[in-house]
Design an enzyme around this catalytic site. Sequence first.
Site, PDB file in Angstrom:
ATOM      1  N   ASN A 146      44.004 -33.174  37.911  1.00 30.75           N
ATOM      2  CA  ASN A 146      43.212 -32.617  36.820  1.00 30.75           C
ATOM      3  C   ASN A 146      42.127 -31.720  37.425  1.00 30.75           C
ATOM      4  O   ASN A 146      41.276 -32.198  38.184  1.00 30.75           O
ATOM      5  CB  ASN A 146      42.602 -33.772  36.016  1.00 30.75           C
ATOM      6  CG  ASN A 146      41.783 -33.283  34.839  1.00 30.75           C
ATOM      7  OD1 ASN A 146      41.054 -32.314  34.956  1.00 30.75           O
ATOM      8  ND2 ASN A 146      41.881 -33.968  33.719  1.00 30.75           N
ATOM      9  N   HIS A 196      37.161 -30.152  36.504  1.00 32.50           N
ATOM     10  CA  HIS A 196      35.784 -30.123  37.009  1.00 32.50           C
ATOM     11  C   HIS A 196      35.520 -29.018  38.019  1.00 32.50           C
ATOM     12  O   HIS A 196      34.368 -28.778  38.365  1.00 32.50           O
ATOM     13  CB  HIS A 196      35.371 -31.516  37.480  1.00 32.50           C
ATOM     14  CG  HIS A 196      35.361 -32.462  36.317  1.00 32.50           C
ATOM     15  ND1 HIS A 196      34.588 -32.231  35.195  1.00 32.50           N
ATOM     16  CD2 HIS A 196      36.089 -33.570  36.044  1.00 32.50           C
ATOM     17  CE1 HIS A 196      34.822 -33.189  34.306  1.00 32.50           C
ATOM     18  NE2 HIS A 196      35.731 -34.006  34.791  1.00 32.50           N
ATOM     19  N   HIS A 251      42.259 -30.065  30.494  1.00 30.91           N
ATOM     20  CA  HIS A 251      41.849 -30.459  29.147  1.00 30.91           C
ATOM     21  C   HIS A 251      41.041 -29.324  28.522  1.00 30.91           C
ATOM     22  O   HIS A 251      39.933 -29.032  28.967  1.00 30.91           O
ATOM     23  CB  HIS A 251      40.994 -31.735  29.271  1.00 30.91           C
ATOM     24  CG  HIS A 251      40.585 -32.319  27.956  1.00 30.91           C
ATOM     25  ND1 HIS A 251      39.833 -33.470  27.858  1.00 30.91           N
ATOM     26  CD2 HIS A 251      40.821 -31.939  26.676  1.00 30.91           C
ATOM     27  CE1 HIS A 251      39.624 -33.770  26.595  1.00 30.91           C
ATOM     28  NE2 HIS A 251      40.205 -32.844  25.851  1.00 30.91           N
ATOM     29  N   ARG A 307      38.854 -28.534  25.874  1.00 32.86           N
ATOM     30  CA  ARG A 307      38.061 -29.282  24.892  1.00 32.86           C
ATOM     31  C   ARG A 307      37.582 -28.346  23.795  1.00 32.86           C
ATOM     32  O   ARG A 307      37.434 -27.145  24.000  1.00 32.86           O
ATOM     33  CB  ARG A 307      36.843 -29.922  25.563  1.00 32.86           C
ATOM     34  CG  ARG A 307      37.195 -30.973  26.591  1.00 32.86           C
ATOM     35  CD  ARG A 307      35.939 -31.667  27.067  1.00 32.86           C
ATOM     36  NE  ARG A 307      35.458 -32.585  26.067  1.00 32.86           N
ATOM     37  CZ  ARG A 307      35.620 -33.906  26.115  1.00 32.86           C
ATOM     38  NH1 ARG A 307      36.220 -34.455  27.149  1.00 32.86           N
ATOM     39  NH2 ARG A 307      35.163 -34.667  25.156  1.00 32.86           N
ATOM     40  N   ARG A 350      33.827 -27.040  27.469  1.00 32.49           N
ATOM     41  CA  ARG A 350      32.823 -27.307  28.496  1.00 32.49           C
ATOM     42  C   ARG A 350      33.368 -27.123  29.913  1.00 32.49           C
ATOM     43  O   ARG A 350      32.621 -26.974  30.841  1.00 32.49           O
ATOM     44  CB  ARG A 350      32.196 -28.691  28.316  1.00 32.49           C
ATOM     45  CG  ARG A 350      33.077 -29.837  28.714  1.00 32.49           C
ATOM     46  CD  ARG A 350      32.354 -31.166  28.579  1.00 32.49           C
ATOM     47  NE  ARG A 350      32.195 -31.529  27.174  1.00 32.49           N
ATOM     48  CZ  ARG A 350      32.100 -32.793  26.749  1.00 32.49           C
ATOM     49  NH1 ARG A 350      32.107 -33.780  27.602  1.00 32.49           N
ATOM     50  NH2 ARG A 350      31.984 -33.066  25.469  1.00 32.49           N
ATOM     51  N   GLU A 364      45.899 -31.360  28.146  1.00 33.28           N
ATOM     52  CA  GLU A 364      45.272 -32.425  27.349  1.00 33.28           C
ATOM     53  C   GLU A 364      44.572 -31.777  26.171  1.00 33.28           C
ATOM     54  O   GLU A 364      43.855 -30.781  26.338  1.00 33.28           O
ATOM     55  CB  GLU A 364      44.261 -33.190  28.199  1.00 33.28           C
ATOM     56  CG  GLU A 364      44.916 -33.941  29.337  1.00 33.28           C
ATOM     57  CD  GLU A 364      43.908 -34.642  30.214  1.00 33.28           C
ATOM     58  OE1 GLU A 364      44.334 -35.371  31.112  1.00 33.28           O
ATOM     59  OE2 GLU A 364      42.691 -34.457  30.010  1.00 33.28           O
ATOM     60  N   THR A 378      38.135 -49.158  20.706  1.00 31.25           N
ATOM     61  CA  THR A 378      36.868 -49.622  21.282  1.00 31.25           C
ATOM     62  C   THR A 378      36.807 -49.348  22.778  1.00 31.25           C
ATOM     63  O   THR A 378      35.765 -49.072  23.335  1.00 31.25           O
ATOM     64  CB  THR A 378      36.683 -51.136  21.032  1.00 31.25           C
ATOM     65  OG1 THR A 378      37.912 -51.774  21.323  1.00 31.25           O
ATOM     66  CG2 THR A 378      36.273 -51.423  19.613  1.00 31.25           C
ATOM     67  N   GLU A 415      50.203 -42.346  28.317  1.00 29.29           N
ATOM     68  CA  GLU A 415      49.359 -42.439  29.514  1.00 29.29           C
ATOM     69  C   GLU A 415      48.335 -43.532  29.256  1.00 29.29           C
ATOM     70  O   GLU A 415      47.591 -43.470  28.276  1.00 29.29           O
ATOM     71  CB  GLU A 415      48.670 -41.107  29.799  1.00 29.29           C
ATOM     72  CG  GLU A 415      47.778 -41.203  31.038  1.00 29.29           C
ATOM     73  CD  GLU A 415      47.292 -39.862  31.560  1.00 29.29           C
ATOM     74  OE1 GLU A 415      48.026 -38.859  31.418  1.00 29.29           O
ATOM     75  OE2 GLU A 415      46.191 -39.829  32.116  1.00 29.29           O
ATOM     76  N   HIS A 459      42.445 -41.990  34.712  1.00 26.30           N
ATOM     77  CA  HIS A 459      41.012 -42.003  34.388  1.00 26.30           C
ATOM     78  C   HIS A 459      40.270 -42.942  35.342  1.00 26.30           C
ATOM     79  O   HIS A 459      40.558 -44.129  35.400  1.00 26.30           O
ATOM     80  CB  HIS A 459      40.693 -42.426  32.945  1.00 26.30           C
ATOM     81  CG  HIS A 459      39.281 -42.046  32.564  1.00 26.30           C
ATOM     82  ND1 HIS A 459      38.967 -40.852  31.962  1.00 26.30           N
ATOM     83  CD2 HIS A 459      38.107 -42.676  32.771  1.00 26.30           C
ATOM     84  CE1 HIS A 459      37.668 -40.774  31.790  1.00 26.30           C
ATOM     85  NE2 HIS A 459      37.117 -41.861  32.282  1.00 26.30           N
TER      86      HIS A 459
HETATM   87  N1  PXP Z   1      44.134 -38.562  32.095  1.00 30.69           N
HETATM   88  C1  PXP Z   1      43.532 -38.167  30.951  1.00 30.69           C
HETATM   89  C2  PXP Z   1      44.315 -38.244  29.691  1.00 30.69           C
HETATM   90  C3  PXP Z   1      42.220 -37.679  30.965  1.00 30.69           C
HETATM   91  O1  PXP Z   1      41.650 -37.274  29.826  1.00 30.69           O
HETATM   92  C4  PXP Z   1      41.545 -37.579  32.198  1.00 30.69           C
HETATM   93  C5  PXP Z   1      40.173 -37.000  32.246  1.00 30.69           C
HETATM   94  O2  PXP Z   1      39.288 -37.829  31.631  1.00 30.69           O
HETATM   95  C6  PXP Z   1      42.198 -38.003  33.348  1.00 30.69           C
HETATM   96  C7  PXP Z   1      43.489 -38.492  33.269  1.00 30.69           C
HETATM   97  C8  PXP Z   1      41.558 -37.922  34.690  1.00 30.69           C
HETATM   98  O3  PXP Z   1      40.457 -38.769  34.771  1.00 30.69           O
HETATM   99  P1  PXP Z   1      39.479 -38.633  35.992  1.00 30.69           P
HETATM  100  O4  PXP Z   1      38.880 -37.270  35.915  1.00 30.69           O
HETATM  101  O5  PXP Z   1      38.494 -39.730  35.791  1.00 30.69           O
HETATM  102  O6  PXP Z   1      40.292 -38.799  37.244  1.00 30.69           O
END
Ligand code: PXP
Length: 242
Positions: free
Chosen positions: A10, A13, A46, A48, A52, A73, A104, A154, A193
């Site tokens: 991913n 960032h 992703h 958004r 962002r 995403e 939750t 996922e 995640h």
């Molecule tokens: N999978 C999904 C569906 C996500 O939305 C994210 C980002 O939050 C990730 C994986 C990757 O998570 P992380 O950036 O914490 O590794």
Amino acid sequence: MTARLRLGVNIDHVATVRNARGGEHPDPVRAAEIVARVGGDGITAHLREDRRHIRDADIRRIQDATDLPLNLEMAATEEMLKIALAHRPHAACIVPEKREERTTEGGLDAAGRHNHLASYCARLADAGIRVSLFIEPEARQIEAAMRLGAPVVEFHTGAYALAEGEERTAELARISDAAALAAKNGIEPHAGHGLTYDNVMPIAAIPQLAELNIGHYLIGEAIFTGLEPAVRRMRALMDDAR
Ligand code: PXP
């Protein structure tokens, strides 16, 4: 022998850092090219609602820059659906963005929002896009994914990543049981995640999991070691776990 576990990186960032200055550097496309070069299996991004990190123009640029499958995403909104249909990524992972879309724990409430999600899943599938639902590792969410006809789920590993000791063992068991249940019902389970070098191996050892999507930690490590070594090290840990 267990099949090879795919690593989707991913790159959101990289765009977060770029956007902090409003210019073009660092470019997430360059990150995607590095991931392709070092043997990553896919790019996850992703888009958004508030843009962002990844921006609209990044999607086509990422698709043009590498042959890796793109896992987009997206929230289940008409705006995002239109963008997905225009770009036709390999996969679209439906994620919650608003409080009311979440369970939750934080995954998409596929069970509670079944009626809302049904038309999005159908329209993505009709366009040949592989639908994935980012859900908690819970039987009722998997059952909802089955009713929605999603080929992929996922599992949200955030609670596992935050837990310690016995609680972590329990979270791992929840993910492992959920992966077995999904696979038994013909759904391909992925996870992601909060995964790091320190916590990835027990997750990677779950035999039914086909793919991990990892972002924040890898991009953070890349600041210190470079993205190439960071992806290689994560890949090695995943391989060692199998
Ligand atoms: N999978 C999904 C569906 C996500 O939305 C994210 C980002 O939050 C990730 C994986 C990757 O998570 P992380 O950036 O914490 O590794």
